[in-house]
Design an enzyme around this catalytic site. Sequence first.
Site, PDB file in Angstrom:
ATOM      1  N   GLY A 292     -12.971   5.388  -2.092  1.00  0.00           N
ATOM      2  CA  GLY A 292     -12.949   4.197  -2.943  1.00  0.00           C
ATOM      3  C   GLY A 292     -13.912   4.365  -4.098  1.00  0.00           C
ATOM      4  O   GLY A 292     -15.059   4.749  -3.899  1.00  0.00           O
TER       5      GLY A 292
ATOM      6  N   GLY B 130     -14.475   1.854  -6.534  1.00  0.00           N
ATOM      7  CA  GLY B 130     -14.889   0.590  -7.148  1.00  0.00           C
ATOM      8  C   GLY B 130     -16.409   0.578  -7.240  1.00  0.00           C
ATOM      9  O   GLY B 130     -17.067   1.619  -7.141  1.00  0.00           O
TER      10      GLY B 130
ATOM     11  N   GLY C 253     -18.254   2.052  -4.107  1.00  0.00           N
ATOM     12  CA  GLY C 253     -18.130   3.504  -3.994  1.00  0.00           C
ATOM     13  C   GLY C 253     -18.973   4.227  -5.033  1.00  0.00           C
ATOM     14  O   GLY C 253     -19.676   5.196  -4.722  1.00  0.00           O
TER      15      GLY C 253
ATOM     16  N   PHE D  14     -22.968 -21.613 -10.642  1.00  0.00           N
ATOM     17  CA  PHE D  14     -21.791 -21.244  -9.856  1.00  0.00           C
ATOM     18  C   PHE D  14     -21.777 -22.109  -8.605  1.00  0.00           C
ATOM     19  O   PHE D  14     -22.807 -22.684  -8.218  1.00  0.00           O
ATOM     20  CB  PHE D  14     -21.879 -19.751  -9.486  1.00  0.00           C
ATOM     21  CG  PHE D  14     -20.805 -18.901 -10.137  1.00  0.00           C
ATOM     22  CD1 PHE D  14     -20.532 -19.010 -11.484  1.00  0.00           C
ATOM     23  CD2 PHE D  14     -20.081 -17.974  -9.382  1.00  0.00           C
ATOM     24  CE1 PHE D  14     -19.557 -18.222 -12.079  1.00  0.00           C
ATOM     25  CE2 PHE D  14     -19.102 -17.184  -9.973  1.00  0.00           C
ATOM     26  CZ  PHE D  14     -18.837 -17.305 -11.317  1.00  0.00           C
TER      27      PHE D  14
ATOM     28  N   GLN E  61     -11.098 -15.798   2.046  1.00  0.00           N
ATOM     29  CA  GLN E  61     -11.363 -16.775   0.992  1.00  0.00           C
ATOM     30  C   GLN E  61     -10.133 -17.009   0.134  1.00  0.00           C
ATOM     31  O   GLN E  61      -9.514 -16.057  -0.340  1.00  0.00           O
ATOM     32  CB  GLN E  61     -12.505 -16.280   0.109  1.00  0.00           C
ATOM     33  CG  GLN E  61     -12.839 -17.238  -1.012  1.00  0.00           C
ATOM     34  CD  GLN E  61     -14.229 -16.988  -1.564  1.00  0.00           C
ATOM     35  OE1 GLN E  61     -14.417 -16.133  -2.418  1.00  0.00           O
ATOM     36  NE2 GLN E  61     -15.205 -17.708  -1.063  1.00  0.00           N
TER      37      GLN E  61
ATOM     38  N   HIS F  91      -9.225 -18.615  -3.334  1.00  0.00           N
ATOM     39  CA  HIS F  91      -9.900 -19.080  -4.549  1.00  0.00           C
ATOM     40  C   HIS F  91      -9.216 -20.353  -5.020  1.00  0.00           C
ATOM     41  O   HIS F  91      -7.987 -20.408  -5.063  1.00  0.00           O
ATOM     42  CB  HIS F  91      -9.847 -18.007  -5.641  1.00  0.00           C
ATOM     43  CG  HIS F  91     -10.860 -18.238  -6.717  1.00  0.00           C
ATOM     44  ND1 HIS F  91     -10.756 -19.251  -7.625  1.00  0.00           N
ATOM     45  CD2 HIS F  91     -12.017 -17.593  -6.996  1.00  0.00           C
ATOM     46  CE1 HIS F  91     -11.805 -19.215  -8.432  1.00  0.00           C
ATOM     47  NE2 HIS F  91     -12.584 -18.219  -8.067  1.00  0.00           N
TER      48      HIS F  91
ATOM     49  N   LEU G 263      -6.520 -14.719 -11.553  1.00  0.00           N
ATOM     50  CA  LEU G 263      -7.719 -15.528 -11.361  1.00  0.00           C
ATOM     51  C   LEU G 263      -8.139 -16.242 -12.644  1.00  0.00           C
ATOM     52  O   LEU G 263      -8.176 -15.639 -13.714  1.00  0.00           O
ATOM     53  CB  LEU G 263      -8.874 -14.634 -10.902  1.00  0.00           C
ATOM     54  CG  LEU G 263     -10.158 -15.416 -10.609  1.00  0.00           C
ATOM     55  CD1 LEU G 263     -10.035 -16.197  -9.323  1.00  0.00           C
ATOM     56  CD2 LEU G 263     -11.366 -14.503 -10.558  1.00  0.00           C
TER      57      LEU G 263
ATOM     58  N   GLU H 215     -14.364 -18.883 -11.594  1.00  0.00           N
ATOM     59  CA  GLU H 215     -15.236 -20.025 -11.317  1.00  0.00           C
ATOM     60  C   GLU H 215     -16.140 -20.311 -12.525  1.00  0.00           C
ATOM     61  O   GLU H 215     -16.656 -21.416 -12.689  1.00  0.00           O
ATOM     62  CB  GLU H 215     -16.095 -19.674 -10.098  1.00  0.00           C
ATOM     63  CG  GLU H 215     -16.846 -20.840  -9.540  1.00  0.00           C
ATOM     64  CD  GLU H 215     -17.390 -20.511  -8.144  1.00  0.00           C
ATOM     65  OE1 GLU H 215     -16.615 -20.018  -7.306  1.00  0.00           O
ATOM     66  OE2 GLU H 215     -18.575 -20.766  -7.908  1.00  0.00           O
TER      67      GLU H 215
ATOM     68  N   ARG I  82     -16.303 -22.589  -2.583  1.00  0.00           N
ATOM     69  CA  ARG I  82     -14.870 -22.379  -2.804  1.00  0.00           C
ATOM     70  C   ARG I  82     -13.981 -22.915  -1.704  1.00  0.00           C
ATOM     71  O   ARG I  82     -12.891 -23.412  -1.966  1.00  0.00           O
ATOM     72  CB  ARG I  82     -14.606 -20.882  -2.966  1.00  0.00           C
ATOM     73  CG  ARG I  82     -15.163 -20.383  -4.238  1.00  0.00           C
ATOM     74  CD  ARG I  82     -14.969 -18.915  -4.391  1.00  0.00           C
ATOM     75  NE  ARG I  82     -15.499 -18.535  -5.686  1.00  0.00           N
ATOM     76  CZ  ARG I  82     -15.617 -17.280  -6.084  1.00  0.00           C
ATOM     77  NH1 ARG I  82     -15.245 -16.294  -5.294  1.00  0.00           N
ATOM     78  NH2 ARG I  82     -16.087 -17.021  -7.275  1.00  0.00           N
TER      79      ARG I  82
ATOM     80  N   HIS J  65      -8.154 -14.544  -2.157  1.00  0.00           N
ATOM     81  CA  HIS J  65      -9.056 -13.954  -3.142  1.00  0.00           C
ATOM     82  C   HIS J  65      -9.991 -12.896  -2.561  1.00  0.00           C
ATOM     83  O   HIS J  65     -10.268 -11.882  -3.196  1.00  0.00           O
ATOM     84  CB  HIS J  65      -9.886 -15.071  -3.768  1.00  0.00           C
ATOM     85  CG  HIS J  65     -10.827 -14.612  -4.834  1.00  0.00           C
ATOM     86  ND1 HIS J  65     -10.394 -13.980  -5.977  1.00  0.00           N
ATOM     87  CD2 HIS J  65     -12.182 -14.696  -4.953  1.00  0.00           C
ATOM     88  CE1 HIS J  65     -11.437 -13.696  -6.755  1.00  0.00           C
ATOM     89  NE2 HIS J  65     -12.543 -14.111  -6.145  1.00  0.00           N
TER      90      HIS J  65
ATOM     91  N   GLU K  21     -16.532  -4.810  -0.236  1.00  0.00           N
ATOM     92  CA  GLU K  21     -15.666  -5.842   0.350  1.00  0.00           C
ATOM     93  C   GLU K  21     -15.052  -5.421   1.681  1.00  0.00           C
ATOM     94  O   GLU K  21     -14.787  -6.254   2.540  1.00  0.00           O
ATOM     95  CB  GLU K  21     -14.556  -6.220  -0.647  1.00  0.00           C
ATOM     96  CG  GLU K  21     -13.744  -7.406  -0.152  1.00  0.00           C
ATOM     97  CD  GLU K  21     -12.825  -8.002  -1.200  1.00  0.00           C
ATOM     98  OE1 GLU K  21     -13.036  -7.762  -2.407  1.00  0.00           O
ATOM     99  OE2 GLU K  21     -11.888  -8.720  -0.801  1.00  0.00           O
TER     100      GLU K  21
ATOM    101  N   ARG L 210     -17.792 -16.848   1.250  1.00  0.00           N
ATOM    102  CA  ARG L 210     -18.662 -16.195   0.262  1.00  0.00           C
ATOM    103  C   ARG L 210     -18.898 -17.097  -0.940  1.00  0.00           C
ATOM    104  O   ARG L 210     -17.980 -17.763  -1.412  1.00  0.00           O
ATOM    105  CB  ARG L 210     -17.978 -14.910  -0.226  1.00  0.00           C
ATOM    106  CG  ARG L 210     -18.640 -14.309  -1.436  1.00  0.00           C
ATOM    107  CD  ARG L 210     -17.996 -13.002  -1.811  1.00  0.00           C
ATOM    108  NE  ARG L 210     -16.741 -13.146  -2.507  1.00  0.00           N
ATOM    109  CZ  ARG L 210     -16.625 -13.280  -3.830  1.00  0.00           C
ATOM    110  NH1 ARG L 210     -17.692 -13.359  -4.603  1.00  0.00           N
ATOM    111  NH2 ARG L 210     -15.421 -13.349  -4.390  1.00  0.00           N
TER     112      ARG L 210
ATOM    113  N   LEU M 203     -20.154  -9.108  -6.088  1.00  0.00           N
ATOM    114  CA  LEU M 203     -20.574  -8.017  -6.973  1.00  0.00           C
ATOM    115  C   LEU M 203     -21.974  -7.568  -6.577  1.00  0.00           C
ATOM    116  O   LEU M 203     -22.277  -6.373  -6.543  1.00  0.00           O
ATOM    117  CB  LEU M 203     -20.555  -8.477  -8.434  1.00  0.00           C
ATOM    118  CG  LEU M 203     -19.170  -8.704  -9.046  1.00  0.00           C
ATOM    119  CD1 LEU M 203     -19.300  -9.062 -10.525  1.00  0.00           C
ATOM    120  CD2 LEU M 203     -18.291  -7.472  -8.907  1.00  0.00           C
TER     121      LEU M 203
END
Length: 566
Positions: free
Chosen positions: A10, A12, A15, A117, A230, A232, A242, A245, A276, A341, A365, A376, A382
């Site tokens: 991975g 992302g 990774g 948030f 979750q 969203h 998306l 938020e 959420r 989400h 994740e 969450r 992030l």
Amino acid sequence: MIRHDILIVGNGLAGLAAALSADPKLSTAVISKVHPLRSHSVAAQGGVNAPLGNSPAGRDDSPERHAYDTVKGGDFLADQDAAELMCREAVPTIIELEHLGVPFSRFPGGVIAQRPFGGAGFPRTCYAADRTGQVMLHTLFEQALKRNVKLYNEFMVTKLVLKNGRCCGVVAYAYDRGEFVPIRARAVVFAVGGYGRLYLRTTNAYTTLGSGIGLAFQAGLPLKDMEFIQFHPTSLYGKNILISEAARGEGGYLVNCRGKRFMADYAPQAMELAPRDIVARAIQTEIDRGRGFEGEYVHLDLTHLGRDKILKRLPAIREICIKFAGLDPVETPIPIQPAQHYSMGGIDVGNDCATGVPGVFAAGECSCVSVHGANRLGGNSLLETVVFGKIAGRSASLYARGAGAGPAGAEKALQDGLRKVEKQVEGWEKRTEGVPIHHLLQRMKVLMTAKAGVFRDRKNLREAVDGVLQMRRDYGRVIRTGRNRRYSQEIVNIFEFEHSLELAEAITRGALHREETRGSHFRTDFPKRDDKKWLKHTLAYLRNGKVELGSKKVRFTKYKPEERKY
Ligand SMILES: Cc1cc2nc3c(=O)[nH]c(=O)nc-3n(C[C@H](O)[C@H](O)[C@H](O)COP(=O)(O)OP(=O)(O)OC[C@H]3O[C@@H](n4cnc5c(N)ncnc54)[C@H](O)[C@@H]3O)c2cc1C
């Protein structure tokens, strides 16, 4: 045979963070189905949390307040020492990212800007307009290039190979060659993201089918808290892209067809900025009770924010609305509905990202540390990817340095693994009659959406488990219609589906088993949280092809469970 000390699956944020923190003296490689800039992390919009206290309203913020909000937001299911660790690391992590070159948005005066948030006591979310994931991923990718990290893009891992309970490496499908290759690695780090595409309505990228988590499960690694998914609150109606938020963080209103800001009935103080799970249920309730539009959506109204603020703070949101809904949010409210989400659950790991299998680690994740508990908070994922990605890189290095040659017979085990995978593909190709994979995938999405969504009950969840079991049987008749093995989306899809079967069973069985309501898991037949019986993690094991459930204690430090009021 390809050999590395550490193989990260991975590319992302988790990774790449792991790759950058791995010991440079070791040989580290990152393997992924896609180019790094196409990992789902690139889509993250709203921001990343850290108690910097840069906003005038955030002066009293601290790692303790961040940890408290995280634990409370997660309905007290998070392991509190893990949440504290993440929140302690948040400020140094943001500073480090800034030094690496992440172009965060600024307040006048030059400090990193922060926005409010959901579920957060202070404006704590650092951002780069509404493209935070993109700029973070670009920066880490640049750093990976600078350090010559070896990248295998367009490789799908199809099997994790263990010998005597220790890591040997993986077998992967190389898209361009149309072949399967064994890769020997002393340590493997899973950073494979979530599984949103098991649902019809999801904000997630097409690559997120959970195959990575599923193949870890198939290799014998337990999964934790899989029932917590979750939804969203605000995805664009119909397309489910998306709408961050951040749109509510900047002051957006949620309005029903009677023109009412209905959050007053659900979270009178926090209003649109409740966590959420609460906002998603409020929206779904309004729609279900006939107070939505066309029985499908409500409005997210930004028109009062003014053109300047929308252009400056939410430019990508505006672009999405113009391109995909043909409306300009400067002038017109956005039609939105909840969509899958994020996955709070995942591969069970400790605070050092180690699984129970020597040499196998997980972060981001796909893992469940657990910092998010039952729900969450926005901006915490992030943060988790970078904080725990880094820890995973270090833990894997420590392990790889001490692992010696690894288990005896590792290369033979990998060759055996390779033969099994090849036989499997030949099996699909030999069959002349059976079910094409897209039928099965579509059935899975419909089932999960209808039976294991925002609101759940015993009857529907029972049907969900039965439906998944039926699909496990039907999978035995899957056929491959094409014969070309290069860049075969069919091969990818069949493996994705195979890996997600037991995963879907773990989700639905976990949800059926947990007879209470906590965070994102809302049981209409058990609408209260039940700490006496259920203040514990769910563990799912795959034993002899059967999904079995167990449990694990939640670790507490100083935050006592209380009723969540917002
Ligand atoms: C639209 C959207 C917006 C979001 N906004 C925010 C936000 O503002 N703030 C926030 O905190 N969080 C946000 N999130 C959540 C957050 O972005 C993700 O949880 C996080 O980026 C996941 O990062 P990751 O590195 O764990 O996985 P990903 O970025 O999903 O990467 C997973 C990688 O694993 C690879 N992979 C998977 N299976 C295999 C396999 N079998 N073989 C090889 N490779 C494999 C994939 O190709 C990919 O490279 C958002 C999520 C979405 C969907």
